[in-house]
Design an enzyme around this catalytic site. Structure first.
Site, PDB file in Angstrom:
ATOM      1  N   GLY A 123      -2.463  -5.680  -7.528  1.00 59.50           N
ATOM      2  CA  GLY A 123      -1.372  -6.438  -7.999  1.00 59.50           C
ATOM      3  C   GLY A 123       0.437  -5.496  -8.418  1.00 59.50           C
ATOM      4  CB  ALA A 124       2.998  -5.260  -7.458  1.00 59.67           C
ATOM      5  CB  SER A 210      -3.256  -3.692  -3.491  1.00 61.35           C
ATOM      6  OG  SER A 210      -1.213  -4.154  -3.374  1.00 61.35           O
ATOM      7  CB  ALA A 211      -0.882  -1.779  -7.266  1.00 64.87           C
ATOM      8  CG  ASP A 338      -2.655  -4.349   3.945  1.00 61.33           C
ATOM      9  OD1 ASP A 338      -3.037  -5.147   3.451  1.00 61.33           O
ATOM     10  OD2 ASP A 338      -3.729  -3.792   4.486  1.00 61.33           O
ATOM     11  CG  HIS A 452      -1.678  -7.258   0.619  1.00 57.19           C
ATOM     12  ND1 HIS A 452      -1.980  -6.278   1.040  1.00 57.19           N
ATOM     13  CD2 HIS A 452      -1.776  -7.428  -0.475  1.00 57.19           C
ATOM     14  CE1 HIS A 452      -2.322  -5.204   0.115  1.00 57.19           C
ATOM     15  NE2 HIS A 452      -1.201  -6.292  -1.226  1.00 57.19           N
TER      16      HIS A 452
END
Ligand SMILES: *[C@@H]1O[C@H](CO)[C@@H](O)[C@H](O)[C@H]1NC(C)=O
Ligand SMILES: *[C@@H]1O[C@H](CO)[C@@H](O)[C@H](O)[C@H]1NC(C)=O
Ligand SMILES: *[C@@H]1O[C@H](CO)[C@@H](O)[C@H](O)[C@H]1NC(C)=O
Ligand SMILES: *[C@@H]1O[C@H](CO)[C@@H](O)[C@H](O)[C@H]1NC(C)=O
Length: 555
Positions: A123-124, A210-211, A338, A452
């Site tokens: 979630g960045a 991701s994050a 992605d 992604h």
């Protein structure tokens, strides 16, 4: 006779039902979860919302939980950490958020000594939660299917995100990385307590996307993780990803201070003001200003709240810390598209009927490569358009845009991390994959492959949990991923363990770089070599040899 049959059937049913953990003693006190039936002889005990640390102080490391009396009912997810909503119009969540959830598979006897997998959500570094994205009932990260099918314990954990998780002055006044410390506290809690749930504390694998994957990578690189876990999996993100690192944290802190009325020329006064400011206002000040980039710049530049080199948890440049990662078995990969979601914001025409122009492709490259200047843009343009010919079809041009973002944001950094890991280990294994199942998102152009985050639904077994919205081919893929991942957690080798796999996945080594292509049709021909090595070599050698130009400091 009938009566006897009914009684016998009842006795049989009773003995057929699987074991239950009941009340479990943890360091903070007793917890009681809930047992969910899976098959005839299998259940999963689910514990939701167990605290692994106390309510954290603002921009402080997590502290031990004081504990509780009596039996805590662990049957409901707790609040996510304070964050902006997806539409960024308000906040949700709480500062009281350091909780984890545990999924324990049971057969006829109470499980013992199971491998343990701890999941870090993506979630960045801005959004997300251990129980995020509830579609059709359970959360996307619900661990029941993986636990049951792979015979492993799944743990999902919360950590602070956004301003409260990652603001930093770049020095000892506010070092940053609070979210990473939370993850470390959660993994440490698992190590101390998981035996009581039937887990093997010496067999912990951390995994994330991701994050969350970049977080896993940071946990591997930190000197604080020595001996804490054994293996790690990163899906679509590493600490080397350009979006996973804030190099100028003080400039960002000043920008946020301005937004909340704390700007002062004296930095200490500014920091004092920030510490007295309402967390909700601070969290809103960390939101992404999407309007800012429309027409100029690239999405990547907006992902500002991220881990930093703090001289402590992360003592140096991530690329210089791979000696710390050498002790862990490592499995890593990316999705074939992605970067598509980011490419669609940076160059909107790729998903529309409108033509994507040569100028747009150049513009994207110059946005991504700002630190190197025009010569680098021209060289990158040459490399990415070499296969175009004189009149490329629009689908080719549009796909090139997605490839550029995928390479730059995900694929190249992951290949470098795999190499640094393989080059440094003696004994620990390295595995590389490319996930390329066709997208299930409706409305995308035909050239779009795996977007992604599309890998997660298969890993968490959604095609089994909600069979009506999937086809058999999706269940095949889901079964393969759960098998490889949980075997790896069990033995350090994705091919050996409780689950059969469709093809042997060879390890990635210093001199040999095989990778597995993951989709619903895995066979011998799914093993490839030297993933996009032409582009990997370009970015790591030619591109890197261009001198950096001075960037003005954004405040
Ligand atoms: C991890 O678990 C597997 C399966 O239970 C076991 O064979 C292995 O010895 C364990 N490793 C350690 C270090 O305990
Ligand atoms: C091992 O990792 C270090 C960073 O810690 C890196 O500088 C070095 O190049 C790596 N060693 C090899 C043989 O790749
Ligand atoms: C895309 O095409 C439509 C119709 O041809 C046009 O109205 C629109 O302005 C175009 N958009 C862009 C961004 O060029
Ligand atoms: C890893 O080692 C191989 C073989 O020596 C070398 O070609 C490669 O450049 C190294 N990778 C990194 C990132 O250091």
């Amino acid at each position: 006779m009938m009566m006897l049959l009914v009684v016998l059937f009842g006795v049989w049913l009773n003995s057929a039902s699987a074991a239950k953990l009941g009340v479990v003693q943890t360091e903070g006190g007793q917890v009681e979860g809930k047992s969910h039936r899976m098959g005839l002889f299998s259940t999963v005990d689910v514990f939701k919302g167990i605290p692994f640390a106390d309510v954290p102080g603002k921009w402080e490391k997590p502290k031990p939980h004081p504990g509780w009396d009596g039996v805590m009912k662990a049957t409901k997810y707790r609040d996510r950490c304070l964050q902006v909503t997806l539409l960024q119009t308000k906040t949700q969540g709480s500062e009281d958020c350091l909780y984890l959830n545990i999924f324990v598979p049971q057969g006829r006897r109470v499980s013992k000594n199971l491998p343990v997998m701890v999941y870090l959500f993506g979630g960045a570094f801005l959004l997300g939660a251990s129980n995020d994205v509830a579609i059709l009932g359970d959360s996307l990260y619900d661990g029941k299917e993986m636990a049951d099918r792979g015979e492993v314990i799944i743990v999902t954990v919360n950590y602070r995100v956004g301003t409260m998780g990652f603001l930093s002055t770049g020095d000892s006044r506010m070092p940053g990385n609070y979210g990473l410390w939370d993850q470390h506290a959660a993994i440490s809690w698992v190590r101390r307590n998981i035996e009581a749930f039937g887990g093997n504390p010496d067999n912990i694998t951390i995994f994330g996307q991701s994050a969350g994957a970049a977080s896993v990578s940071y946990q591997m690189l930190s000197p604080y993780s020595k001996g804490l876990f054994r293996r790690a999996i990163t899906q679509c993100g590493v600490a080397l990803s350009p979006w996973a690192h804030q190099r100028n944290p003080m400039a960002l802190t000043k920008k946020i201070a301005r937004k909340v009325g704390c700007w002062r020329s004296d930095e200490d006064e500014m920091i004092t003001c920030l510490k007295m400011t309402d967390p909700v206002g601070l969290t809103m000040a960390g939101k992404i200003d999407v309007l800012l980039i429309l027409g100029k710049g690239v999405v990547m530049d907006l992902l500002e709240l991220a881990p930093v080199i703090d001289g402590d948890f992360i003592p140096d440049e991530p690329s210089k810390l791979f000696h710390n990662a050498a002790q862990f078995d490592y499995l890593a990969g990316v999705n074939s598209m992605d970067g598509h979601i980011f490419a669609g914001v940076d160059v909107p025409s790729i998903n529309k009927k409108n033509a994507t122009t040569v100028e747009q492709v150049r513009g994207l490259l110059s946005g991504l490569t700002k630190e190197k200047g025009n010569a680098a843009v021209s060289s990158a343009y040459g490399v990415y358009t070499a296969h175009w010919g004189s009149a490329p079809e629009q689908a080719v041009v549009k796909k090139t845009v997605a490839d550029i973002e995928t390479d730059f944001l995900f694929l190249i950094p992951t290949q470098i991390a795999l190499q640094l890991h393989a080059n440094n280990t003696s004994g620990a294994k390295t595995y590389s994959y490319l996930f390329n199942m066709d997208t299930r998102i409706p409305g995308f152009p035909r050239w779009v492959e795996a977007e992604h985050a599309e890998d997660l639904q298969y890993l968490f077994g959604k095609p089994f949990a909600t069979p009506l919205v999937y086809f058999p081919r999706h269940r095949d893929l889901s079964g393969y991923m759960i098998a490889y991942w949980t075997n790896f957690a069990r033995t350090g080798n994705p091919n050996t363990g409780e689950s059969r796999v469709p093809v042997a996945w060879p390890p990635f080594t210093k001199h040999h770089q095989p990778y597995l292509t993951i989709n619903n049709k895995i066979s011998k021909s799914s093993i490839g070599f030297d993933l996009r090595s032409y582009y990997v070599n370009y970015w790591t050698q030619t591109y890197n040899s261009f001198p950096s130009i001075k960037r003005e400091v954004k405040e």
